[in-house]
Design a protein around this motif. Structure first.
Motif, PDB file in Angstrom:
ATOM      1  N   CYS A   1      37.326 -62.484  48.497  1.00  0.00           N
ATOM      2  CA  CYS A   1      36.308 -61.790  49.292  1.00  0.00           C
ATOM      3  C   CYS A   1      36.665 -60.312  49.402  1.00  0.00           C
ATOM      4  N   SER A   2      35.911 -59.494  48.690  1.00  0.00           N
ATOM      5  CA  SER A   2      36.158 -58.048  48.706  1.00  0.00           C
ATOM      6  C   SER A   2      35.564 -57.391  49.939  1.00  0.00           C
ATOM      7  N   GLY A   3      34.509 -58.009  50.497  1.00  0.00           N
ATOM      8  CA  GLY A   3      33.725 -57.386  51.558  1.00  0.00           C
ATOM      9  C   GLY A   3      32.372 -56.911  51.062  1.00  0.00           C
ATOM     10  N   GLY A   4      32.108 -57.104  49.753  1.00  0.00           N
ATOM     11  CA  GLY A   4      30.785 -56.810  49.204  1.00  0.00           C
ATOM     12  C   GLY A   4      29.807 -57.937  49.483  1.00  0.00           C
ATOM     13  N   MET A   5      28.524 -57.698  49.212  1.00  0.00           N
ATOM     14  CA  MET A   5      27.524 -58.690  49.603  1.00  0.00           C
ATOM     15  C   MET A   5      27.645 -59.987  48.797  1.00  0.00           C
TER      16      MET A   5
ATOM     17  N   GLY B   1      25.406 -67.769  37.109  1.00  0.00           N
ATOM     18  CA  GLY B   1      24.109 -67.657  36.443  1.00  0.00           C
ATOM     19  C   GLY B   1      23.022 -67.044  37.311  1.00  0.00           C
ATOM     20  N   TRP B   2      23.389 -66.567  38.489  1.00  0.00           N
ATOM     21  CA  TRP B   2      22.418 -66.021  39.438  1.00  0.00           C
ATOM     22  C   TRP B   2      22.324 -64.509  39.313  1.00  0.00           C
ATOM     23  N   ASP B   3      21.155 -63.947  39.653  1.00  0.00           N
ATOM     24  CA  ASP B   3      21.070 -62.504  39.801  1.00  0.00           C
ATOM     25  C   ASP B   3      21.300 -62.158  41.271  1.00  0.00           C
ATOM     26  N   LYS B   4      21.392 -60.869  41.553  1.00  0.00           N
ATOM     27  CA  LYS B   4      21.764 -60.447  42.903  1.00  0.00           C
ATOM     28  C   LYS B   4      20.669 -60.734  43.931  1.00  0.00           C
ATOM     29  N   ALA B   5      19.408 -60.750  43.482  1.00  0.00           N
ATOM     30  CA  ALA B   5      18.324 -61.083  44.403  1.00  0.00           C
ATOM     31  C   ALA B   5      18.471 -62.518  44.905  1.00  0.00           C
ATOM     32  N   ARG B   6      18.827 -63.425  44.017  1.00  0.00           N
ATOM     33  CA  ARG B   6      19.015 -64.821  44.432  1.00  0.00           C
ATOM     34  C   ARG B   6      20.210 -64.941  45.370  1.00  0.00           C
ATOM     35  N   ILE B   7      21.268 -64.165  45.104  1.00  0.00           N
ATOM     36  CA  ILE B   7      22.437 -64.177  46.001  1.00  0.00           C
ATOM     37  C   ILE B   7      22.045 -63.656  47.378  1.00  0.00           C
ATOM     38  N   ALA B   8      21.246 -62.591  47.400  1.00  0.00           N
ATOM     39  CA  ALA B   8      20.789 -62.047  48.680  1.00  0.00           C
ATOM     40  C   ALA B   8      19.990 -63.086  49.458  1.00  0.00           C
TER      41      ALA B   8
ATOM     42  N   ALA C   1      18.023 -55.668  44.837  1.00  0.00           N
ATOM     43  CA  ALA C   1      18.176 -57.078  45.209  1.00  0.00           C
ATOM     44  C   ALA C   1      17.369 -57.425  46.451  1.00  0.00           C
ATOM     45  N   PHE C   2      17.430 -56.583  47.465  1.00  0.00           N
ATOM     46  CA  PHE C   2      16.684 -56.863  48.689  1.00  0.00           C
ATOM     47  C   PHE C   2      15.179 -56.820  48.428  1.00  0.00           C
TER      48      PHE C   2
ATOM     49  N   GLU D   1      20.140 -66.372  49.151  1.00  0.00           N
ATOM     50  CA  GLU D   1      21.031 -67.448  49.590  1.00  0.00           C
ATOM     51  C   GLU D   1      21.889 -67.005  50.774  1.00  0.00           C
ATOM     52  N   GLY D   2      22.398 -65.780  50.713  1.00  0.00           N
ATOM     53  CA  GLY D   2      23.185 -65.267  51.831  1.00  0.00           C
ATOM     54  C   GLY D   2      22.379 -65.202  53.111  1.00  0.00           C
ATOM     55  N   ALA D   3      21.127 -64.749  52.993  1.00  0.00           N
ATOM     56  CA  ALA D   3      20.257 -64.694  54.170  1.00  0.00           C
ATOM     57  C   ALA D   3      20.039 -66.089  54.742  1.00  0.00           C
ATOM     58  N   ARG D   4      19.854 -67.061  53.862  1.00  0.00           N
ATOM     59  CA  ARG D   4      19.662 -68.451  54.302  1.00  0.00           C
ATOM     60  C   ARG D   4      20.880 -68.967  55.046  1.00  0.00           C
ATOM     61  N   LEU D   5      22.057 -68.524  54.616  1.00  0.00           N
ATOM     62  CA  LEU D   5      23.314 -68.982  55.219  1.00  0.00           C
ATOM     63  C   LEU D   5      23.718 -68.176  56.446  1.00  0.00           C
ATOM     64  N   GLY D   6      22.934 -67.155  56.783  1.00  0.00           N
ATOM     65  CA  GLY D   6      23.205 -66.387  57.990  1.00  0.00           C
ATOM     66  C   GLY D   6      24.109 -65.188  57.809  1.00  0.00           C
ATOM     67  N   VAL D   7      24.249 -64.692  56.578  1.00  0.00           N
ATOM     68  CA  VAL D   7      25.088 -63.511  56.335  1.00  0.00           C
ATOM     69  C   VAL D   7      24.423 -62.270  56.931  1.00  0.00           C
ATOM     70  N   ASP D   8      25.193 -61.489  57.674  1.00  0.00           N
ATOM     71  CA  ASP D   8      24.729 -60.196  58.162  1.00  0.00           C
ATOM     72  C   ASP D   8      25.079 -59.163  57.096  1.00  0.00           C
ATOM     73  N   PHE D   9      24.133 -58.856  56.225  1.00  0.00           N
ATOM     74  CA  PHE D   9      24.399 -57.961  55.104  1.00  0.00           C
ATOM     75  C   PHE D   9      24.643 -56.520  55.545  1.00  0.00           C
ATOM     76  N   ALA D  10      24.263 -56.188  56.776  1.00  0.00           N
ATOM     77  CA  ALA D  10      24.592 -54.861  57.278  1.00  0.00           C
ATOM     78  C   ALA D  10      26.107 -54.684  57.376  1.00  0.00           C
TER      79      ALA D  10
END
Length: 234
Positions: A7-11, A161-168, A204-205, A170-179
């Motif tokens: 975990c680097s701290g990136g999105m 195999g995912w692009d960054k939009a799909r990661i974004a 991505a967003f 999925e992260g939103a679904r999991l409750g990641v605070d991307f800020a």
């Protein structure tokens, strides 16, 4: 299984951490301080998310990178280029064989921590620029890790195999605070908005249909995605 999450701290890596928490038991999170221009901005977010989830977080210094490796990504290197993330100019930011070095250390750390797996957030957007993010490399490294550890450490790459939009999404679904994540390779006070990683983040967003919580110094039109390089393997 018991896993260690890089975990680097990136999105991407923060999203992978939240994914791993739902799919496995996270024994620890691991960051590397290798002298990049943005390490000081990223790593505190990795620590913050680990703390929020009640997880152990370790930072391993790799200060030899700055002394012996050449890359625009490293402090003292050339300026970080502006433009699209997949443009050929972004190859200036490649740190030679970085993932192989980090994964080797992480595999030893994971086995020492009693883990059976190691999670990395490499994704399809990385393939155009970084050879050690491509699945061909990851398969070879996975086999080396399995064969070279008594625990048979597995290399888990859920986003390969995912692009960054799909990661974004999925992260939103999991409750990641991307800020509370960092992308900008320039490592300034705020995201510049114009370097390749900022462009990729903004894109991505938009493509995920999510509100972008990031403060950018510039929010001009996004550059077009370049044509795929036929010489680059997926």
């Amino acid at each position: 299984m018991q896993v260690v999450v890089l975990c680097s701290g990136g999105m991407d890596s923060v999203a992978a951490l939240y994914w791993a928490r739902t799919a496995h038991h996270v024994a620890a999170t691991l960051s590397f301080d290798y002298g990049s221009k943005h390490n000081a901005r990223e790593i505190p977010f990795a620590s913050e998310h680990a703390s929020r989830l009640g997880l152990r977080h370790e930072v391993i210094p790799l200060d030899f990178f700055g002394r012996h490796f050449q890359s625009a990504l490293l402090a003292g290197g050339a300026a970080i280029p502006d433009g699209h993330y997949e443009e050929a100019s972004m190859r200036q930011t490649v740190v030679p064989f970085r993932n192989a070095i980090m994964l080797s250390i992480a595999a030893g750390f994971a086995e020492s921590a009693g883990a059976e797996g190691l999670v990395i957030a490499a994704h399809s957007g990385d393939h155009a620029v970084y050879p050690d993010c491509r699945e061909e490399f990851m398969r070879a490294m996975a086999e080396a890790m399995r064969a070279g550890t008594y625990a048979g450490i597995q290399l888990l790459r859920p986003f390969i195999g995912w692009d960054k939009a799909r990661i974004a999404a999925e992260g939103a679904r999991l409750g990641v605070d991307f800020a509370r994540t960092w992308s900008c390779y320039k490592g300034g006070a705020v995201h510049c908005g114009s370097c390749g990683t900022c462009v990729e983040r903004r894109e991505a967003f938009i493509r995920a249909g999510l509100s972008d919580p990031t403060e950018y110094a510039a929010t001009g039109p996004l550059p077009p995605k370049p044509r795929p390089d036929p010489a680059v393997a997926g």
